[in-house]
Design an enzyme around this catalytic site. Structure first.
Site, PDB file in Angstrom:
ATOM      1  N   HIS A 213      -7.473  -6.113   0.270  1.00 27.04           N
ATOM      2  CA  HIS A 213      -6.320  -5.260   0.545  1.00 27.04           C
ATOM      3  C   HIS A 213      -5.436  -5.841   1.641  1.00 27.04           C
ATOM      4  O   HIS A 213      -4.232  -5.602   1.660  1.00 27.04           O
ATOM      5  CB  HIS A 213      -6.794  -3.855   0.934  1.00 27.04           C
ATOM      6  CG  HIS A 213      -5.728  -2.817   0.873  1.00 27.04           C
ATOM      7  ND1 HIS A 213      -5.059  -2.506  -0.294  1.00 27.04           N
ATOM      8  CD2 HIS A 213      -5.180  -2.024   1.849  1.00 27.04           C
ATOM      9  CE1 HIS A 213      -4.166  -1.556  -0.053  1.00 27.04           C
ATOM     10  NE2 HIS A 213      -4.215  -1.258   1.241  1.00 27.04           N
TER      11      HIS A 213
ATOM     12  N   SER B  43       0.839  -1.190   0.000  1.00 27.54           N
ATOM     13  CA  SER B  43       0.000   0.000   0.000  1.00 27.54           C
ATOM     14  C   SER B  43       0.883   1.253   0.000  1.00 27.54           C
ATOM     15  O   SER B  43       1.710   1.412  -0.894  1.00 27.54           O
ATOM     16  CB  SER B  43      -0.959  -0.061   1.200  1.00 27.54           C
ATOM     17  OG  SER B  43      -2.015   0.845   1.068  1.00 27.54           O
TER      18      SER B  43
ATOM     19  N   ASP C 101      -9.307  -6.546  -4.114  1.00 30.20           N
ATOM     20  CA  ASP C 101      -8.908  -5.353  -3.365  1.00 30.20           C
ATOM     21  C   ASP C 101      -9.839  -4.185  -3.713  1.00 30.20           C
ATOM     22  O   ASP C 101      -9.824  -3.674  -4.824  1.00 30.20           O
ATOM     23  CB  ASP C 101      -7.459  -4.998  -3.696  1.00 30.20           C
ATOM     24  CG  ASP C 101      -6.859  -3.975  -2.746  1.00 30.20           C
ATOM     25  OD1 ASP C 101      -7.624  -3.216  -2.130  1.00 30.20           O
ATOM     26  OD2 ASP C 101      -5.615  -3.936  -2.641  1.00 30.20           O
TER      27      ASP C 101
END
Length: 274
Positions: free
Chosen positions: A251, A98, A223
């Protein structure tokens, strides 16, 4: 495994931990999360595979310097470079997820001398209107001192970060809701400063054409926070980059599907450990 240490780099304190022995792997966590999240699954797998694994708390996450006055993505990139130099064992294989993946790809671009190879998990090279709206909402909640009910916050977190395949299993859904409820992400002034990094982000895809380090991009099929098309865009512009997609993962795919993620990480690192 050793007790956490503190490095003075880039004018701030960075708290870090070292485990294992072998070639150096440095792991970079995402927004609002401490480095110890890697210790649940990825760190043990990499240590077992014969690596020295370093996890750390990004600036904004105590006990590293919180820097509530604000900072830039470049600051976080320089923090990571400074930590690798402090360790004196670089270049390193750098793995980020991320925001941590965004830091990693910018590090590979700006400081290829400290990066042996890069793994970008659930990454992105540009922001989308939905991402910007969610981030704006998170900032507004903090700025207006609004605290969501714990159960509702857990449900929203699960919905945004877990695969529908996970949430369709009632037992698994209850387990995840319990985990999230009892270990909520606290938005401190330092985390608020991290959230500001998502405000009006620029499109960096064209710049990533200049990355020269061997790169693996990992996308998660389900995600919702950073859809896999964004990860694939990054892989498509980095010369020679590999792309792997993990199915039935959101995610938090590195927590949902750790065996699949670990297999991919260990295999890639094995090809670049020398």
């Amino acid at each position: 495994m050793t007790a956490p240490s503190t490095a003075r780099v880039n004018g701030i304190d960075i708290s870090y931990s070292v485990s294992g022995s072998g070639p150096l792997v440095v792991m970079v966590m995402g927004t609002g999360s401490p480095g110890r999240v890697w210790k649940a699954h990825q760190e043990p797998a990499l240590v077992k595979a014969g690596y020295t694994v370093v996890t750390f708390d990004n600036r904004g996450i105590a006990p590293s310097s919180e820097c509530p006055e604000g900072f830039t993505l470049d600051d976080m990139v320089n923090d990571t470079a400074g930590l690798i130099e402090h360790l004196g064992r670089g270049p390193a294989i750098v793995i980020g997820t991320s925001l941590g993946a965004r830091i990693t790809q910018e590090l590979a671009l700006a400081r290829p001398d400290v990066v042996k190879a890069a793994v970008l998990v659930a990454t992105y090279g540009r922001s989308t209107p939905l991402q910007q709206a969610i981030s704006a909402g998170e900032r507004a909640l903090y700025d207006n001192n609004i605290k969501l009910p714990r159960e509702y916050e857990a449900a929203i977190t699960a919905h945004l970060n877990l695969s529908p395949h996970t949430l369709d299993d009632d037992r698994a859904a209850r387990d995840w809701l319990d985990i999230i409820s009892f270990s909520p992400q606290t938005v401190t002034p330092g985390v608020r400063a991290q959230l500001e990094l998502h405000n009006n982000e620029l499109d960096r895809l064209a710049a990533y054409k200049a990355i020269t380090r061997p790169t693996l991009v990992v996308g998660f099929a389900d995600d919702r926070t950073l859809p896999p098309k964004l990860a694939r865009e990054v892989a498509d512009v980095i010369p020679g980059a590999e792309y792997v997609q993990i199915e039935r993962a959101g995610h938090f795919g590195y927590l949902e599907r750790p065996d699949e993620v670990n297999r991919v990480l260990v295999e890639f690192c094995g090809r670049h450990r020398a």
